[in-house]
Design a protein around this motif. Structure first.
Motif, PDB file in Angstrom:
ATOM      1  N   LEU B  48       0.835  -1.211   0.000  1.00 49.48           N
ATOM      2  CA  LEU B  48       0.000   0.000   0.000  1.00 49.48           C
ATOM      3  C   LEU B  48       0.869   1.261   0.000  1.00 49.48           C
ATOM      4  O   LEU B  48       0.594   2.234  -0.708  1.00 49.48           O
ATOM      5  N   ALA B  50       4.066   1.427  -0.958  1.00 46.47           N
ATOM      6  CA  ALA B  50       4.871   1.483  -2.176  1.00 46.47           C
ATOM      7  C   ALA B  50       4.060   1.994  -3.363  1.00 46.47           C
ATOM      8  O   ALA B  50       4.598   2.676  -4.239  1.00 46.47           O
ATOM      9  N   THR B  51       2.774   1.671  -3.375  1.00 45.71           N
ATOM     10  CA  THR B  51       1.940   2.096  -4.505  1.00 45.71           C
ATOM     11  C   THR B  51       1.224   3.407  -4.199  1.00 45.71           C
ATOM     12  O   THR B  51       0.434   3.886  -5.015  1.00 45.71           O
ATOM     13  N   GLU B  53       0.736   7.523  -3.366  1.00 42.40           N
ATOM     14  CA  GLU B  53       1.203   8.760  -4.018  1.00 42.40           C
ATOM     15  C   GLU B  53       2.598   9.102  -3.495  1.00 42.40           C
ATOM     16  O   GLU B  53       2.839   9.078  -2.296  1.00 42.40           O
ATOM     17  N   ARG B  54       3.513   9.371  -4.377  1.00 42.85           N
ATOM     18  CA  ARG B  54       4.909   9.686  -4.042  1.00 42.85           C
ATOM     19  C   ARG B  54       5.599   8.558  -3.268  1.00 42.85           C
ATOM     20  O   ARG B  54       6.538   8.805  -2.510  1.00 42.85           O
TER      21      ARG B  54
END
Lengths: 114, 114
Positions: B48, B50-51, B53-54
């Motif tokens: 979660l 890693a994927t 935003e930023r």
């Protein structure tokens, strides 16, 4: 008058959606593999097997390097086998183990692409 | 005078030497990292973040996707941080976490080169 702005929600940029990230089933599967290697003895056993002659090792040759009884080593090997990280082959009296390279590679790829 | 033949070593085919495989300290270190990801919730939290935003996520946005209390999520995040897999940054009220990509890559490489 006051406007009860839900600042917490509206200011939040982009919370992960409930279906973001890895699916639960995939997380379960990966965690099982990582848990199997989440023990110093099992890491060492895997590396001993992987660096053994022909990429395999007899359980009779694994006990001394890790300083544990054959029963304890067998227990660790069962966890690694259940996670699909090693394969077991019985040859007469002894069990021989080899590393399942594709399973290690898959786990490695999962870590890199999380 | 006498040649103290080390028959145990010379007769044995190719048992792993006691110093074969990964050193104990390295096995310990790796196992700690794998143990941290050896839990389905922590795998999911990592993915979660890693994927996100930023490549980061506020803890306030992690509780809902995994369906756990903030206290429980904080506990899991502490284990991941202690293993060096995430970094924590406090911004006002909230803690933000980002994935330490180099640590994940290093663990992946270790799996591939066992």
């Amino acid at each position: 008058m006051t406007t009860l702005a839900t600042t917490a929600e509206t200011n939040s940029c982009c919370p992960p959606a409930a279906d973001a990230g890895l699916p639960a089933a995939e997380s379960d599967r990966l965690a099982r593999v990582f848990k199997a290697v989440g023990d110093p003895t099992r890491v060492r056993l895997l590396s001993l097997i992987a660096t053994g002659e022909r990429g395999e090792a007899c359980i009779c040759d694994l006990t001394e390097p890790v300083g544990l009884s054959q029963g304890t080593v067998s227990h660790h090997m069962r966890i690694l086998a259940d996670a699909g990280l090693v394969e077991r082959e019985q040859r007469g009296k002894w069990a021989y183990y080899s590393v399942v390279r594709s399973a290690l590679d898959e786990a490695a790829t999962a870590l890199r692409t999380l």
